[in-house]
Scaffold this motif. Sequence first.
Motif, short mmCIF file in Angstrom:
data_model
loop_
_atom_site.label_atom_id
_atom_site.label_comp_id
_atom_site.label_asym_id
_atom_site.label_seq_id
_atom_site.Cartn_x
_atom_site.Cartn_y
_atom_site.Cartn_z
N GLN A 1 28.83 -17.07 -34.34
CA GLN A 1 28.37 -16.27 -35.47
C GLN A 1 27.15 -15.45 -35.04
OE1 GLN A 1 26.71 -18.33 -38.93
NE2 GLN A 1 27.61 -16.81 -40.29
N ILE A 2 27.14 -14.18 -35.42
CA ILE A 2 26.05 -13.29 -35.05
C ILE A 2 25.36 -12.78 -36.33
CG2 ILE A 2 25.42 -11.14 -33.90
CD1 ILE A 2 27.99 -11.50 -32.20
N LEU A 3 24.07 -13.04 -36.44
CA LEU A 3 23.27 -12.59 -37.58
C LEU A 3 22.43 -11.40 -37.15
CD1 LEU A 3 21.98 -16.04 -38.94
CD2 LEU A 3 24.06 -14.80 -39.59
N VAL A 4 22.55 -10.30 -37.88
CA VAL A 4 21.82 -9.08 -37.54
C VAL A 4 20.94 -8.69 -38.71
CG1 VAL A 4 21.99 -6.68 -36.81
CG2 VAL A 4 23.76 -8.32 -36.11
N SER A 5 19.64 -8.88 -38.57
CA SER A 5 18.72 -8.46 -39.64
C SER A 5 18.01 -7.18 -39.22
CB SER A 5 17.70 -9.56 -39.95
OG SER A 5 16.85 -9.80 -38.84
N THR B 1 24.13 -23.79 -36.91
CA THR B 1 22.96 -23.50 -36.07
C THR B 1 23.24 -23.58 -34.57
OG1 THR B 1 22.23 -25.81 -36.24
CG2 THR B 1 21.37 -24.25 -37.87
N GLU B 2 24.23 -24.41 -34.18
CA GLU B 2 24.51 -24.58 -32.75
C GLU B 2 25.43 -23.49 -32.20
OE1 GLU B 2 25.98 -28.48 -32.05
OE2 GLU B 2 24.15 -29.48 -32.72
N ASN B 3 26.00 -22.70 -33.08
CA ASN B 3 26.94 -21.68 -32.63
C ASN B 3 26.59 -20.31 -33.23
OD1 ASN B 3 29.30 -20.86 -31.16
ND2 ASN B 3 30.45 -20.83 -33.09
N THR B 4 25.28 -20.03 -33.27
CA THR B 4 24.81 -18.80 -33.89
C THR B 4 23.78 -18.13 -33.00
OG1 THR B 4 25.16 -19.61 -36.14
CG2 THR B 4 23.62 -17.79 -35.89
N LEU B 5 23.87 -16.81 -32.91
CA LEU B 5 22.88 -16.00 -32.22
C LEU B 5 22.39 -14.95 -33.20
CD1 LEU B 5 21.32 -15.09 -29.67
CD2 LEU B 5 23.32 -13.69 -29.07
N GLN C 1 12.80 -23.32 -36.68
CA GLN C 1 12.95 -24.59 -37.40
C GLN C 1 14.38 -25.10 -37.33
OE1 GLN C 1 11.52 -23.97 -41.38
NE2 GLN C 1 9.36 -23.89 -40.79
N LYS C 2 15.35 -24.18 -37.40
CA LYS C 2 16.76 -24.57 -37.42
C LYS C 2 17.38 -24.63 -36.03
CE LYS C 2 17.77 -23.04 -42.14
NZ LYS C 2 18.22 -24.39 -42.57
N GLY C 3 16.62 -24.27 -35.02
CA GLY C 3 17.16 -24.29 -33.67
C GLY C 3 18.16 -23.19 -33.39
N ILE C 4 18.03 -22.06 -34.09
CA ILE C 4 18.92 -20.92 -33.89
C ILE C 4 18.34 -20.00 -32.81
CG2 ILE C 4 19.91 -18.85 -34.96
CD1 ILE C 4 19.91 -20.38 -37.62
N SER C 5 19.12 -19.70 -31.80
CA SER C 5 18.68 -18.80 -30.74
C SER C 5 18.56 -17.39 -31.30
CB SER C 5 19.71 -18.84 -29.60
OG SER C 5 19.27 -18.06 -28.52
N PHE C 6 17.42 -16.72 -31.00
CA PHE C 6 17.24 -15.38 -31.57
C PHE C 6 16.57 -14.42 -30.60
CE2 PHE C 6 13.18 -17.37 -32.50
CZ PHE C 6 12.24 -16.34 -32.50
N ILE C 7 16.90 -13.15 -30.80
CA ILE C 7 16.31 -12.03 -30.07
C ILE C 7 15.30 -11.38 -30.99
CG2 ILE C 7 16.78 -9.78 -29.00
CD1 ILE C 7 19.69 -10.83 -28.54
N PHE C 8 14.12 -11.07 -30.47
CA PHE C 8 13.11 -10.40 -31.30
C PHE C 8 12.91 -8.97 -30.80
CE2 PHE C 8 8.60 -9.53 -32.52
CZ PHE C 8 8.85 -9.43 -33.89
N ASP C 9 13.08 -8.02 -31.72
CA ASP C 9 13.07 -6.59 -31.40
C ASP C 9 12.22 -5.86 -32.45
OD1 ASP C 9 13.74 -3.92 -30.80
OD2 ASP C 9 15.64 -4.05 -31.88
N PRO C 10 10.89 -5.84 -32.29
CA PRO C 10 10.02 -5.29 -33.34
C PRO C 10 10.05 -3.77 -33.46
CG PRO C 10 8.72 -5.93 -31.45
CD PRO C 10 10.13 -6.39 -31.16
#
Length: 310
Positions: free
Chosen positions: A2-6, A134-138, A158-167
């Motif tokens: 699963q890919i979350l894009v904010s 949480t274990e299968n999300t970027l 907190q949830k252990g979700i791997s994330f990319i930070f792009d300010p």
Amino acid sequence: MQILVSGSIAYDRIMSFPGSFSDHIIPEKIHMLNISLLVDGLDEKFGGTAGNIAYALSLFSEKPVILGTVGKDFDVYEQWLTKHGVALDGVKRIDSDFTAGAYITTDKSNNQITWFNLGAMKYSCDYDFSAVDTENTLAIVSPGNLDDMQNFPETYRQKGISFIFDPGQNIPAFSGEQLLGMIKGCKILVANDYELEMIMKSTEKTRAELMELCESIIVTLGEKGCLVVEKDGETAVPAAKASVVEDPTGAGDAFRAGLIKGLSLGKTLVESAHIGAVSAVYCVEKLGTQEHSYTEDEFWARYKSSFGEI
């Protein structure tokens, strides 16, 4: 995966001015500026960091989830994203406001004046993460609502979700302390070379010190490609060769989509950056951030011709 894009979801309204702005500005009267310019026309394009990244991911047959806010005029954009398989259950609609919009006017000398209306982006999307695997999300946190940009990294940690930070362009909106709090624990900090300098100046940290807070840093360098910085060294990744350069706008978002695709396939960071480079070159060959398209076979054939077998 699963890919979350904010990030932002916006309409880009692009206008062309047939003259030069400088011919209509009297320097000694700049304190009481009052001018009216006639433009040749207006093109409306779909844009925003989250929209661009999600669209580019959809070209890889991914079904990313956008986290963001939109306004009462979102219907046409909604149809476009839905058509391309982008999940919108993380999108919050604010019926009292308009979707964020960039109003860009370019003169014949390629000078630009841009106005950006935050519109619905003033509001947090209030996404419920309770059902996320949480274990299968970027996730990627890209420029958008400021509260979301600051809160999502903490949620992901907190949830252990791997994330990319792009300010990106929102760097000046945060203090150095806030930026450090958002960078902490991210899988990748992504910024162009100028933005990285801004981050280092604001946080009073060197690149090496920033590396102590995150797993890796990718510095994008436009037509020169990017620099992948990892704990054990750095690797220069060249840009893919463009057949024609129409518009570099949105290339960074397309690069990030390719990068995420590579990571979802289990590729190394350097291999993923090569995928990002090919994704980006498709974007620069079209006018607009979501005008390019390709089949997956076409993409991998171009990848092979650019960088060889993966």
